[in-house]
Design a protein around this motif. Structure first.
Motif: not given
Ligand code: BTN
Length: 256
Positions: A189-200
């Motif tokens: 799951g590397r990078g998933t939370t970062e990508a999600w946060r950019r769309r929060d």
């Protein structure tokens, strides 16, 4: 073996795509396929659902004009599904943007939002060892075809772009990005939370979060590394919310 040529009758075919005119729920059909041993990557798509369902047992209106589809996955990884559900939302948002140019945000955990209104939702369900990922997108759905209580909080991509959306192209893009993020999730799951946060779209706003009957109010402070919502309560305490939905404090909810 034979230089890569297929023997007659043994040509490698991909997972099936099942197209249906009308069905109660594409997730139900995908579940039957899953239990029958159909391989990962199979897709069920319907023009219309008569008993579409959303998260927490809610009804999901699915008249003609939307992208209503379910994808069958057979995870071997044992990572929590919470992060997979965020990853699917990221993939769907990317696909919507790539196909239509419409900037798409995410409201925890996986509502897709355009101009503050819900345009799509994601529902993960288990079926034996398989996971069914159901995705519903208001592509060309006229808002007056949605229930009265849903329409004011919903939008469509047709409305956002001012022109009809290529539903098949959108669905193909969504499935493609979903499989991309699924592979990432499978590998940790590397990078998933970062990508999600950019769309929060909710960070810094007052919200009510949780599941029916178990809600808590506070200021959304994004997500942690496990995908849990971080909520700052009036007391200053930061509360982790692991499951549920997020409801803007105005009382407006997603198009569910
Ligand atoms: C939500 O936001 O509550 C999730 C909505 C998921 C809707 C999709 S449409 C295709 C699939 N079949 C269903 O019955 N539900 C999902």
């Amino acid at each position: 073996m034979n230089g890569g040529a297929s023997l007659p009758g043994t040509a490698k075919t991909g997972p099936p795509i099942v197209r249906i005119g009308e069905v109660e729920s594409t997730n139900d059909v995908a579940r039957v396929l899953a239990l029958a041993g159909v391989p990962e990557g199979a897709v069920v798509v319907a023009r219309r659902q008569t008993r579409g369902r959303g998260r927490w047992g809610r009804a999901w209106a699915a008249p003609p004009g939307g992208v209503w589809c379910s994808v069958l996955l057979r995870p071997t990884a044992t990572h929590p599904w919470g992060l997979l559900s965020l990853a699917v939302a990221v993939g769907a948002a990317e696909a919507i943007e790539k196909t239509t140019g419409v900037k798409t945000g995410i409201r925890w955990p996986n509502d897709l939002v355009v101009d503050g209104r819900k345009v799509a939702g994601v529902l993960l369900e288990g079926a034996g060892d398989a996971v069914i990922v159901g995705i519903g997108i208001n592509a060309n759905v006229p808002l007056d075809a949605l229930p009265e209580d849903v329409a004011p909080r919903a939008t469509s991509l047709h409305l956002a772009t001012g022109q009809p959306v290529d539903s098949d192209g959108l669905r193909e893009a969504v499935v493609g990005r979903l499989m991309h993020w699924y592979r990432i999730w499978s590998a940790g799951g590397r990078g998933t939370t970062e990508a999600w946060r950019r769309r929060d779209v909710s960070r810094g706003t007052r919200v009510t979060a949780g599941s029916p009957g178990r809600t808590v109010e506070g200021i959304a402070e994004g997500i942690d590394g496990d995908g849990a919502l971080l909520l700052r309560l009036a007391s200053g305490e930061i509360r982790r919310v692991l499951t549920g939905d997020l409801i803007p404090a105005s009382g407006a909810r997603g198009a569910d």
